[in-house]
Motif scaffolding. Structure first.
Motif, PDB file in Angstrom:
ATOM      1  N   VAL A   3       0.824  -1.201   0.000  1.00  0.00           N
ATOM      2  CA  VAL A   3       0.000   0.000   0.000  1.00  0.00           C
ATOM      3  C   VAL A   3       0.862   1.257   0.000  1.00  0.00           C
ATOM      4  CG1 VAL A   3      -2.045  -1.037   1.084  1.00  0.00           C
ATOM      5  CG2 VAL A   3      -0.211  -0.149   2.527  1.00  0.00           C
ATOM      6  N   ASP A   4       0.275   2.334  -0.534  1.00  0.00           N
ATOM      7  CA  ASP A   4       0.873   3.659  -0.486  1.00  0.00           C
ATOM      8  C   ASP A   4       0.018   4.514   0.438  1.00  0.00           C
ATOM      9  OD1 ASP A   4       2.799   3.012  -2.413  1.00  0.00           O
ATOM     10  OD2 ASP A   4       1.587   3.777  -4.067  1.00  0.00           O
ATOM     11  N   SER A   5       0.637   5.496   1.058  1.00  0.00           N
ATOM     12  CA  SER A   5      -0.117   6.433   1.896  1.00  0.00           C
ATOM     13  C   SER A   5      -1.176   7.136   1.052  1.00  0.00           C
ATOM     14  CB  SER A   5       0.829   7.443   2.547  1.00  0.00           C
ATOM     15  OG  SER A   5       1.691   8.033   1.596  1.00  0.00           O
ATOM     16  N   LEU A   6      -2.188   7.651   1.737  1.00  0.00           N
ATOM     17  CA  LEU A   6      -3.266   8.373   1.072  1.00  0.00           C
ATOM     18  C   LEU A   6      -3.478   9.675   1.814  1.00  0.00           C
ATOM     19  CD1 LEU A   6      -5.531   8.539  -1.034  1.00  0.00           C
ATOM     20  CD2 LEU A   6      -7.001   7.311   0.582  1.00  0.00           C
ATOM     21  N   GLY A   7      -3.133  10.779   1.174  1.00  0.00           N
ATOM     22  CA  GLY A   7      -3.250  12.098   1.789  1.00  0.00           C
ATOM     23  C   GLY A   7      -4.601  12.730   1.542  1.00  0.00           C
ATOM     24  N   ALA A   8      -4.870  13.780   2.281  1.00  0.00           N
ATOM     25  CA  ALA A   8      -6.143  14.484   2.169  1.00  0.00           C
ATOM     26  C   ALA A   8      -6.009  15.815   1.438  1.00  0.00           C
ATOM     27  CB  ALA A   8      -6.727  14.724   3.557  1.00  0.00           C
ATOM     28  N   ALA A  18      -0.540  10.163  -2.735  1.00  0.00           N
ATOM     29  CA  ALA A  18       0.238   9.559  -1.635  1.00  0.00           C
ATOM     30  C   ALA A  18       0.923  10.589  -0.750  1.00  0.00           C
ATOM     31  CB  ALA A  18       1.280   8.596  -2.194  1.00  0.00           C
ATOM     32  N   SER A  19       0.992  11.833  -1.187  1.00  0.00           N
ATOM     33  CA  SER A  19       1.749  12.858  -0.454  1.00  0.00           C
ATOM     34  C   SER A  19       1.046  13.289   0.830  1.00  0.00           C
ATOM     35  CB  SER A  19       1.983  14.069  -1.349  1.00  0.00           C
ATOM     36  OG  SER A  19       2.809  13.703  -2.431  1.00  0.00           O
ATOM     37  N   LEU A  20       1.845  13.399   1.902  1.00  0.00           N
ATOM     38  CA  LEU A  20       1.376  13.780   3.234  1.00  0.00           C
ATOM     39  C   LEU A  20       2.275  14.879   3.790  1.00  0.00           C
ATOM     40  CD1 LEU A  20       1.232  10.194   4.795  1.00  0.00           C
ATOM     41  CD2 LEU A  20      -0.744  11.505   4.019  1.00  0.00           C
ATOM     42  N   ARG A  54      -4.071   7.042   6.368  1.00  0.00           N
ATOM     43  CA  ARG A  54      -4.902   6.242   5.467  1.00  0.00           C
ATOM     44  C   ARG A  54      -4.026   5.657   4.365  1.00  0.00           C
ATOM     45  NH1 ARG A  54      -9.444   9.486   3.042  1.00  0.00           N
ATOM     46  NH2 ARG A  54      -7.702  10.824   2.524  1.00  0.00           N
ATOM     47  N   TRP A  55      -4.522   4.587   3.743  1.00  0.00           N
ATOM     48  CA  TRP A  55      -3.742   3.870   2.737  1.00  0.00           C
ATOM     49  C   TRP A  55      -4.570   3.638   1.475  1.00  0.00           C
ATOM     50  CZ3 TRP A  55       1.303   3.304   3.765  1.00  0.00           C
ATOM     51  CH2 TRP A  55       1.702   3.443   5.105  1.00  0.00           C
ATOM     52  N   GLN A  56      -3.868   3.463   0.372  1.00  0.00           N
ATOM     53  CA  GLN A  56      -4.482   3.113  -0.907  1.00  0.00           C
ATOM     54  C   GLN A  56      -3.652   1.994  -1.517  1.00  0.00           C
ATOM     55  OE1 GLN A  56      -4.060   6.342  -3.800  1.00  0.00           O
ATOM     56  NE2 GLN A  56      -2.244   7.078  -2.700  1.00  0.00           N
ATOM     57  N   PRO A  57      -4.232   1.249  -2.463  1.00  0.00           N
ATOM     58  CA  PRO A  57      -3.447   0.174  -3.077  1.00  0.00           C
ATOM     59  C   PRO A  57      -2.132   0.695  -3.639  1.00  0.00           C
ATOM     60  CG  PRO A  57      -5.752   0.008  -3.733  1.00  0.00           C
ATOM     61  CD  PRO A  57      -5.594   1.315  -2.983  1.00  0.00           C
ATOM     62  N   GLY A  58      -1.081  -0.042  -3.384  1.00  0.00           N
ATOM     63  CA  GLY A  58       0.244   0.340  -3.875  1.00  0.00           C
ATOM     64  C   GLY A  58       0.553  -0.353  -5.177  1.00  0.00           C
ATOM     65  N   HIS A  59       1.755  -0.137  -5.657  1.00  0.00           N
ATOM     66  CA  HIS A  59       2.182  -0.701  -6.932  1.00  0.00           C
ATOM     67  C   HIS A  59       3.506  -1.421  -6.744  1.00  0.00           C
ATOM     68  CE1 HIS A  59      -0.871   1.753  -8.895  1.00  0.00           C
ATOM     69  NE2 HIS A  59      -0.437   2.747  -8.135  1.00  0.00           N
TER      70      HIS A  59
END
Length: 146
Positions: A88-93, A114-116, A139-144
């Motif tokens: 997973v990659d981070s998930l920024g707001a 992904a930037s935080l 939070r996370w999102q699917p990574g590559h």
């Protein structure tokens, strides 16, 4: 019966240099180094990670936290190839954060999402160093598989 916990060693690879932390003071110093602009990897294990130049020694745990920091921003990639194959990659707001490199030499980039802010990156890295698990404070999102 008495059980003893194995000591935890944090290995941070910053650029191509290995840094180790066994105490809270050493961990704070390593966290400060990790948040300087650049690409890094962090491992939590019961011993220091190590690698020889000739490739004969290559000792690392399976789980890894990778991060890139630049200009007050950071992005995280967590990999745990165990039973669930977590990647997973981070998930920024933020709505318009910068795009950060995953591996600048390989021309691989994190998704913009992904930037935080660095404060969130520091909190996530500190949590990983305490637990060895995917941080829950971001939070996370699917990574590559870059």
């Amino acid at each position: 019966m008495t059980t003893t916990e194995a000591p935890t060693v944090i290995t941070a690879i910053i650029g191509r240099e290995f840094h180790y932390a066994r105490t809270s003071a050493e961990l704070e110093a390593v966290l400060d180094l990790l948040l300087v602009d650049g690409e890094s990897q962090v491992f939590q294990w019961d011993r220091p990670c190590r690698q020889s130049k000739d490739g004969a020694i290559n000792e690392f745990p399976a789980d890894r936290l990778r991060l890139t920091c630049r200009d007050g921003w950071g992005a995280l990639n967590y990999m745990s190839p165990g039973a669930h194959g977590d990647l997973v990659d981070s998930l920024g707001a933020e709505e318009a954060p910068p795009v950060l490199p995953f591996d600048e030499e390989g021309d691989l980039w994190f998704p913009r999402s992904a930037s935080l802010p660095l404060a969130e990156v520091r909190e996530a890295v500190a949590e990983f160093c305490r637990t060895g698990l995917r941080p829950t404070c971001v939070r996370w999102q699917p990574g590559h598989w870059y």
